[in-house]
Every structure is written in C-alpha cells, then in structure tokens.
Design a protein around this motif. Structure first.
Motif, PDB file in Angstrom:
ATOM      1  N   GLY A   1       0.813  -1.213   0.000  1.00 41.53           N
ATOM      2  CA  GLY A   1       0.000   0.000   0.000  1.00 41.53           C
ATOM      3  C   GLY A   1       0.840   1.254   0.000  1.00 41.53           C
ATOM      4  O   GLY A   1       0.591   2.190  -0.777  1.00 41.53           O
TER       5      GLY A   1
ATOM      6  N   LEU B   1      -1.160  -0.930  -4.607  1.00 42.65           N
ATOM      7  CA  LEU B   1      -2.567  -1.319  -4.434  1.00 42.65           C
ATOM      8  C   LEU B   1      -3.511  -0.272  -5.010  1.00 42.65           C
ATOM      9  O   LEU B   1      -4.714  -0.306  -4.748  1.00 42.65           O
ATOM     10  CB  LEU B   1      -2.865  -1.529  -2.938  1.00 42.65           C
ATOM     11  CG  LEU B   1      -2.046  -2.610  -2.237  1.00 42.65           C
ATOM     12  CD1 LEU B   1      -2.429  -2.703  -0.764  1.00 42.65           C
ATOM     13  CD2 LEU B   1      -2.240  -3.967  -2.915  1.00 42.65           C
TER      14      LEU B   1
ATOM     15  N   GLN C   1      -7.674  -7.873  -3.254  1.00 44.18           N
ATOM     16  CA  GLN C   1      -8.761  -7.157  -2.574  1.00 44.18           C
ATOM     17  C   GLN C   1      -8.601  -7.211  -1.056  1.00 44.18           C
ATOM     18  O   GLN C   1      -8.879  -6.232  -0.354  1.00 44.18           O
ATOM     19  CB  GLN C   1     -10.122  -7.748  -2.993  1.00 44.18           C
ATOM     20  CG  GLN C   1     -10.485  -7.500  -4.445  1.00 44.18           C
ATOM     21  CD  GLN C   1     -10.599  -6.021  -4.779  1.00 44.18           C
ATOM     22  OE1 GLN C   1     -11.065  -5.223  -3.955  1.00 44.18           O
ATOM     23  NE2 GLN C   1     -10.181  -5.657  -5.983  1.00 44.18           N
TER      24      GLN C   1
ATOM     25  N   TYR D   1      -5.940  -4.762  -0.138  1.00 46.22           N
ATOM     26  CA  TYR D   1      -6.454  -3.405  -0.293  1.00 46.22           C
ATOM     27  C   TYR D   1      -7.285  -2.995   0.920  1.00 46.22           C
ATOM     28  O   TYR D   1      -7.111  -1.889   1.470  1.00 46.22           O
ATOM     29  CB  TYR D   1      -7.284  -3.300  -1.579  1.00 46.22           C
ATOM     30  CG  TYR D   1      -7.904  -1.946  -1.778  1.00 46.22           C
ATOM     31  CD1 TYR D   1      -7.169  -0.901  -2.324  1.00 46.22           C
ATOM     32  CD2 TYR D   1      -9.232  -1.708  -1.400  1.00 46.22           C
ATOM     33  CE1 TYR D   1      -7.742   0.356  -2.497  1.00 46.22           C
ATOM     34  CE2 TYR D   1      -9.812  -0.459  -1.567  1.00 46.22           C
ATOM     35  CZ  TYR D   1      -9.056   0.575  -2.106  1.00 46.22           C
ATOM     36  OH  TYR D   1      -9.630   1.821  -2.267  1.00 46.22           O
TER      37      TYR D   1
END
Length: 424
Positions: free
Chosen positions: A223, A228, A238, A241
């Motif tokens: 991230g 992401l 996902q 994320y």
C-alpha cells in the motif's frame, strides 16, 4: 607541483635530512616531523625542529610557494602563530608572524631526488583506467593484501557514519535502523532509494504492532509503495487493499512522498513485488531479527536465518495482474551475500563500535568467506592482476577505485606511495 606531494615528501622524509639549511643559511635538524593534520590549521602538529642549535617545538606549515602564506591569509589567523618552520617548494617571499617575527623557511626544490619527482609526475599524468595500471600487476602481494584490509575497514567506517545518522533519526532504536537498511538493500540499486523512502514513511513501531499478521505486513508495504492503487479483480489483492485502508486510517499513513518503483530493466526475481513480500515474510517470522543478527557469525547461519520465500500468491505471479509458471520465490544465496555485505556487517561493526568492542577479526572472517561481487570495478581490477576472490576484496576495490583512483589520491594510497618511492 601539488601541495599534497610536498606533504608526502615531508611525512616520509623523502629528502636528505642530514644536510638541511634554511633560506637564510640557518642549520636545520628535524627531531620530530610532527603529526599530519588532515583538517583545518597547520599541516603538521607538534613537530620538533632544531634551528641553529636551538630546539623549537610547534607546528609546520607547507606550501608550494612561500607567498601562499599571504594568499591564504595565515598572517591574520592566530591558529598559525605557533608555526616554527615553513616548508615550501619555491621560496619567493619572506614570511612573518603577526608579531613581525620571521618564520624560518626550508626550500625543497633543490634537495629532492629527480627520480622521485619523475615517478610522481609519471603516475599523476597517466591516462589509464587507474594511474598505476601498468605497474599494479607487479606490486608486492603482501602490500596489496594489507592495503585492501585497511580499505575495507575504511569503507566500514564510512558506512558507520551513515548508520549513526539513521540511529539519531530513529531515537537510538537499532531495530529500526536495521529495518531501514534492510528495506533499502532489498530494493538493490534500481529501487533502493524508493524502498528507503517507503521505510521512512512510517515509524518502526507500526511494524512491531502488526508483525504477527503476515497479510497486514504485506498490505502495509504494498500500500505504501502504491502497488494497491490499481483495480485488480483478485481475492488476495482485494484483501490486501481492504487491510491497507484500515491500517492507513489507524496509523494515519501517508505515501505521497514515496519515490515510484521501477520494474524496467529488472529480472523478474528482483521485481519489487517479490522483494516486498519476502521482506514481509522475514519480519513476520523473525520477531527479534536484530538480536539474531548480532549473535550470528557465519554465512551458513545467515543463509538459514534469511531462508525465506514470498507468500503463496507469488508462487504463480511476478505482478498482481499476470499469472506465471509456478515456482517458489526464495532469497538466493547471492542475494543474501549482498545483504550480509551491505547491511549486516556494517551494522555489526557499528553496534560493536558503539559499545567499545573490537570485532574486526570476526568481521574479516565472515566477509572473506563470501564470494567476490561481480561488477565493472572488480572485473577490471582482476583483469589487471589476480586477487583473492572474496567479499572483502570486492568491497575494498570499490573503496580504492571510488575514493582514491578516481580522485587521484595516489599519495594517500599505499600502492601509489610504494610505486612513487620504489625507484628513488
């Protein structure tokens, strides 16, 4: 004529010290040359010089021309009040202290062996890859090996200063310093600075808090790295994320200043996606990594400590969007060698130094057990002369080329000094 050559001449007594006379006809006898000063102030401290039968204790200043004393405004600087002898290549002006007392001057140009001067000029005027390229292969093995060891320690000392800066910025948290160094070196040359900017984007206590959950560590790294930001329709992506969004809010994370990652010109095993996952696995698995590193002293033990592979998703991926042939993405021994050389050894050296301990012998043993790094510098040196193919040699040669050869510091180099002096 260069001033550093005159420093070399004085420091190593490359002149007839038994028959010295000042420019005013005073007899000069050198009792103690003094200590070479590499900082501001007179060039040699605490010398002892007998001038016309009187022993003087003080400093020695060296210039190409006597008039350089005034060019450098030494007559206005009280630091130079205790200069007892002015050593010059060419005497073109009488020199006086602030109290108008004259400083005894020794002129060198007529008492230096012409062969020494020719050797110096020949070396410094070389247009080769290194100034001593034609003579390097014939240099004494014992001299070279000892000089390479000194160069390696010098390189460790330089790196320890960078570690001191990191330590200060991390509030003396050695674990945090290790983390930043490891992250940078996991990025290699291409992504090293980008990875370091990632490590600097949050405080290390965040790692301590989320370490038990591997997916949280991966979410944090991916991230913050901006990996992401795309919309990938995959359960693993996902999940990362969503975890990152939670971590971002909980720890007030910001990734705006992080340098973009590069994939171009990298072999797939070095893709930043894999390296970040491997780093996450390492920190998830090793809760006391810094303590373990300080205790371990052999490459076999380090191979075991760093025996990690990227998480399961990456068995069939190099990037989030594309499936690849299934293979485990492990840290190779050659990659671990780089970590040992660039992270672990400098850190162990700095940590021991901070505690007043000498561990050079164990560091030498470890770095000599590693294979030589293959790069343009080591390959060129080895084409000139066969050398021990160890990690110490490669690090020392990098230090030699970048800090001495490239800067024409032949007079500060043991090899250059030897070559200049051998034919005098």
């Amino acid at each position: 004529m260069q001033e550093d050559f005159l420093h070399f001449i004085w420091k190593y007594k490359k002149f007839d010290v038994s028959n010295l006379w000042s420019t005013k006809g005073e007899s000069i006898s050198v009792v103690n040359l003094g200590q070479h000063n590499h900082n501001s102030g007179p060039d040699f401290f605490n010398a002892q010089i007998n001038i016309n039968g009187q022993l003087w204790a003080g400093n020695v200043e060296i210039h190409v021309k006597s008039s350089d004393w005034y060019v450098h405004n030494h007559e206005k600087d009280k630091t130079y009040d205790n200069v007892i002898l002015h050593v010059v290549w060419e005497h073109d002006s009488d020199i006086f202290r602030k109290d108008n007392s004259e400083i005894t001057t020794l002129e060198l140009k007529d008492i230096i062996d012409s062969m020494l001067l020719n050797s110096y000029n020949k070396l410094l005027q070389s247009k080769s890859w290194i100034n001593c390229e034609t003579d390097f292969s014939n240099t004494n093995e014992f001299l070279i090996n000892n000089w390479l060891e000194r160069l390696y320690v010098e390189r460790l000392e330089r790196k320890s200063k960078d570690i001191e800066t990191l330590l200060f910025a991390s509030n003396n948290d050695w674990e945090a310093v290790l983390f930043k160094m490891l992250v940078k070196n996991f990025g290699l040359k291409v992504n090293g600075e980008s990875f370091l900017s990632l490590a600097n984007s949050f405080n290390f206590p965040v790692i301590r808090k989320i370490r038990p959950e591997l997916s949280d560590l991966e979410a944090l790294f991916f991230g913050q790295a901006g990996l992401l930001d795309n919309d990938v329709q995959d359960v693993y992506f996902q999940d990362l994320y969503e975890r990152y969004q939670f971590l971002k809010q909980k720890f007030q994370l910001n990734n705006q200043g992080i340098m973009p990652l590069q994939f171009f010109r990298l072999r797939p095993p070095n893709f930043p996606t894999l390296r970040l996952s491997q780093l996450a696995v390492l920190y998830h698995r090793e809760p006391s990594l810094f303590s373990d590193i300080i205790k371990v002293n052999t490459k076999e033990e380090f191979y075991k400590l760093f025996k990690v592979e990227a998480s399961e998703f990456w068995n069939t991926h190099y990037t989030f969007a594309k499936i690849s042939k299934s293979t485990k993405k492990k840290l190779s021994k050659s990659f671990i060698d780089l970590l040992i050389i660039n992270t672990i050894l400098p850190l162990k050296f700095s940590y021991a130094k901070a505690r007043g301990k000498a561990i050079e012998d164990s560091i030498f043993a470890l770095v000599k057990s590693l294979d030589l790094e293959s790069n343009s510098i080591t390959e060129k040196f080895l084409s000139i002369k066969p050398l021990d193919k160890s990690g110490l040699t490669s690090q020392a040669l990098i230090q030699l080329k970048t800090e001495y050869c490239n800067k024409n510091k032949c007079l500060q180099c043991a090899i250059g000094s030897y070559l200049i002096s051998k034919n005098e």
